[in-house]
Design an enzyme around this catalytic site. Structure first.
Site, PDB file in Angstrom:
ATOM      1  N   ASP A  32      -0.659 -17.301 -29.349  1.00  0.00           N
ATOM      2  CA  ASP A  32      -1.405 -17.469 -30.812  1.00  0.00           C
ATOM      3  C   ASP A  32      -1.019 -18.780 -31.239  1.00  0.00           C
ATOM      4  O   ASP A  32      -1.669 -19.663 -31.776  1.00  0.00           O
ATOM      5  CB  ASP A  32      -1.076 -16.324 -31.644  1.00  0.00           C
ATOM      6  CG  ASP A  32      -1.502 -16.647 -33.131  1.00  0.00           C
ATOM      7  OD1 ASP A  32      -2.537 -17.021 -33.319  1.00  0.00           O
ATOM      8  OD2 ASP A  32      -0.674 -16.571 -34.087  1.00  0.00           O
ATOM      9  N   ASP A  77      10.079 -22.481 -26.566  1.00  0.00           N
ATOM     10  CA  ASP A  77      10.237 -23.839 -27.428  1.00  0.00           C
ATOM     11  C   ASP A  77      10.247 -24.924 -26.642  1.00  0.00           C
ATOM     12  O   ASP A  77       9.757 -26.118 -27.275  1.00  0.00           O
ATOM     13  CB  ASP A  77      11.737 -23.327 -28.051  1.00  0.00           C
ATOM     14  CG  ASP A  77      12.880 -23.193 -26.826  1.00  0.00           C
ATOM     15  OD1 ASP A  77      12.204 -22.885 -25.631  1.00  0.00           O
ATOM     16  OD2 ASP A  77      13.926 -23.334 -27.242  1.00  0.00           O
ATOM     17  N   TYR A 123       2.158  -7.840 -31.731  1.00  0.00           N
ATOM     18  CA  TYR A 123       1.237  -7.456 -32.684  1.00  0.00           C
ATOM     19  C   TYR A 123       1.017  -6.157 -32.554  1.00  0.00           C
ATOM     20  O   TYR A 123       0.258  -5.504 -33.591  1.00  0.00           O
ATOM     21  CB  TYR A 123      -0.049  -8.260 -31.802  1.00  0.00           C
ATOM     22  CG  TYR A 123      -0.168  -9.718 -32.183  1.00  0.00           C
ATOM     23  CD1 TYR A 123       0.576 -10.504 -32.015  1.00  0.00           C
ATOM     24  CD2 TYR A 123      -1.506  -9.965 -32.826  1.00  0.00           C
ATOM     25  CE1 TYR A 123       0.487 -11.881 -32.697  1.00  0.00           C
ATOM     26  CE2 TYR A 123      -2.009 -11.208 -33.381  1.00  0.00           C
ATOM     27  CZ  TYR A 123      -0.747 -12.292 -33.145  1.00  0.00           C
ATOM     28  OH  TYR A 123      -1.146 -13.393 -33.712  1.00  0.00           O
ATOM     29  N   LYS A 168      10.358 -16.379 -23.307  1.00  0.00           N
ATOM     30  CA  LYS A 168      11.700 -16.665 -24.003  1.00  0.00           C
ATOM     31  C   LYS A 168      12.829 -15.747 -23.329  1.00  0.00           C
ATOM     32  O   LYS A 168      13.497 -14.981 -24.021  1.00  0.00           O
ATOM     33  CB  LYS A 168      11.512 -16.492 -25.512  1.00  0.00           C
ATOM     34  CG  LYS A 168      12.541 -16.817 -26.378  1.00  0.00           C
ATOM     35  CD  LYS A 168      12.840 -18.222 -26.480  1.00  0.00           C
ATOM     36  CE  LYS A 168      14.132 -18.634 -27.325  1.00  0.00           C
ATOM     37  NZ  LYS A 168      14.384 -19.922 -27.087  1.00  0.00           N
TER      38      LYS A 168
HETATM   39  C1  IPM Z   1      -6.260 -15.936 -33.719  1.00  0.00           C
HETATM   40  C2  IPM Z   1      -5.821 -15.605 -35.193  1.00  0.00           C
HETATM   41  C3  IPM Z   1      -5.655 -13.990 -35.244  1.00  0.00           C
HETATM   42  C4  IPM Z   1      -4.427 -13.658 -34.265  1.00  0.00           C
HETATM   43  C5  IPM Z   1      -5.560 -13.465 -36.667  1.00  0.00           C
HETATM   44  C6  IPM Z   1      -6.553 -13.754 -37.535  1.00  0.00           C
HETATM   45  C7  IPM Z   1      -4.978 -12.049 -36.621  1.00  0.00           C
HETATM   46  O1  IPM Z   1      -4.866 -16.365 -35.495  1.00  0.00           O
HETATM   47  O2  IPM Z   1      -7.232 -15.410 -33.133  1.00  0.00           O
HETATM   48  O3  IPM Z   1      -5.224 -16.733 -33.009  1.00  0.00           O
HETATM   49  O4  IPM Z   1      -3.317 -13.875 -35.001  1.00  0.00           O
HETATM   50  O5  IPM Z   1      -4.508 -13.506 -33.379  1.00  0.00           O
HETATM   51 MG    MG Z   2      -4.210 -17.910 -34.174  1.00  0.00          MG
END
Ligand code: IPM
Ligand code: MG
Length: 350
Positions: free
Chosen positions: A241, A217, A135, A185
């Site tokens: 996520d 996975d 990220y 992973k």
């Molecule tokens: C979450 C969302 C966010 C992320 C987005 C909106 C940037 O999907 O809080 O899980 O990817 O973290």
């Molecule tokens: Mg999310």
């Protein structure tokens, strides 16, 4: 206590309004300060996370957040997109530890797309690292190599970053069933190999916790095959996520799941894990319970008010037991209500 209220976009303002009514009903000494964020802030000032919004969140004791994102801004350059606001808040406030509980309320077992016996009684906690990984890793971008365009991102974790989130996982496990599953992973990724090594080292400080490792996975598969084998899962930003969205559906609806994003001192940002749901925004049918439960988490973790956190959770349980359901969790034999009516019922239950 000062709480910053950031409703955001889509259904954000509707669900935040209900959570605010619930908090105000409790008569706590909290000052609320509201400000736009995401697409709403971009529309007002050309910036999804204006300096003023970040400053307000910084000086607050806690932040209650709705959701950000709007399809009409999908074509903006990445820096101006609404999603940058939540990423910037997480990074700017150093909110590295994301707690995402997935609890199946007995009343909702039938609302899951999985068989009731697979999910009934489920209570798991996903601890997601929130300020590192692919990220935020540099370099990233879109470039041209020998006349061919390519996109690239960098997955990256330092040992201290892994250690600090591992500790949150171990400590959470200590308060629950003493089982921690670290998800990575490591069969493919260097980052994950280091992850596994550091988590295993850290385990020595937690001899009472049973640590297991699982590839992501396999974890995705096990979550739908037999989710009750898990208690606490600790994982990186991207895997967390994806797995937390998957786990949400075990509970019947993504509209039920709260979350907390904490820094090292317990300051936090609290938000439902669902997004802005643009398809139902403004219709008054969104489920406010994930946000109301996020407000309960805020009382628990940032305001240290366990008693009122439990009162809110008990009120939500009562409303479900009474048979009230928003459209996303509605099943035959229950009463379908809108956002406002669901909020009314929780306030009454308090
Ligand atoms: C979450 C969302 C966010 C992320 C987005 C909106 C940037 O999907 O809080 O899980 O990817 O973290
Ligand atoms: Mg999310």
């Amino acid at each position: 206590m000062n709480v910053a209220i950031l409703p955001g976009d889509g259904i954000g303002p509707e669900i935040i309004a209900q959570a605010l009514r619930v908090l105000k009903k409790l008569d706590l000494r909290i000052q609320f300060q509201e400000t736009p964020v995401g697409g709403a802030a971009y529309a007002a000032s050309g910036d999804p996370l204006p300096e003023k919004t970040l400053a307000l969140a910084r000086q607050a004791d806690a932040v209650l957040f709705g959701a950000v994102g709007d399809p009409k801004y999908d074509t903006l350059p990445r820096a101006k997109r609404p999603e940058q606001a939540i990423l910037g808040l997480r990074k700017g406030l150093k909110l590295f530890a994301n707690l995402r509980p997935a609890v199946v309320h007995p009343e909702l077992a039938a609302a899951s797309t999985l068989k009731s016996e697979v999910v009934a009684g489920l209570d798991i906690l996903i601890v997601r690292e929130l300020t590192g990984d692919i990220y935020f890793g540099q370099p990233r971008g879109v470039r041209e190599v020998d006349g061919v365009k390519e996109g690239f991102d960098t997955m990256r974790y330092s040992a201290p970053e892994i250690r600090r989130i591992a500790r949150v996982g171990f400590e959470a496990a200590r308060k629950r069933s003493k089982k921690l599953c670290s998800v990575d992973k490591a069969n493919v990724l260097e980052t994950s190999q280091l992850w596994r090594e550091v988590v295993s080292q850290e385990a020595k400080a937690f001899p009472d916790i049973e640590l297991t490792h699982m590839y992501v996975d396999n974890c995705a598969m096990q979550l739908v095959r037999n989710p009750k084998q898990f208690d606490v899962i600790v994982t990186g930003n991207m895997f967390g996520d994806i797995l937390s969205d998957e786990a949400s559906m075990l509970t019947g609806s993504i509209g039920m799941l709260p979350s907390a994003a904490l820094d090292e001192k317990g300051k936090g940002l609290y938000e439902p894990i669902h997004g802005t749901a643009p398809d139902i925004a403004g219709k008054g049918i969104a489920n406010p319970l994930a946000t109301i439960l996020s407000a309960a988490m805020m009382l628990r973790y940032s305001l240290k008010d366990e008693k009122n956190a439990r009162r809110i959770e008990a009120a939500v349980t009562k409303v479900l037991r009474d048979g009230l359901r928003t459209a996303d969790i509605h099943t035959a034999g229950t009463r379908k209500v809108g956002t406002q009516e669901m909020g009314d019922a929780v306030v009454d239950a308090l």
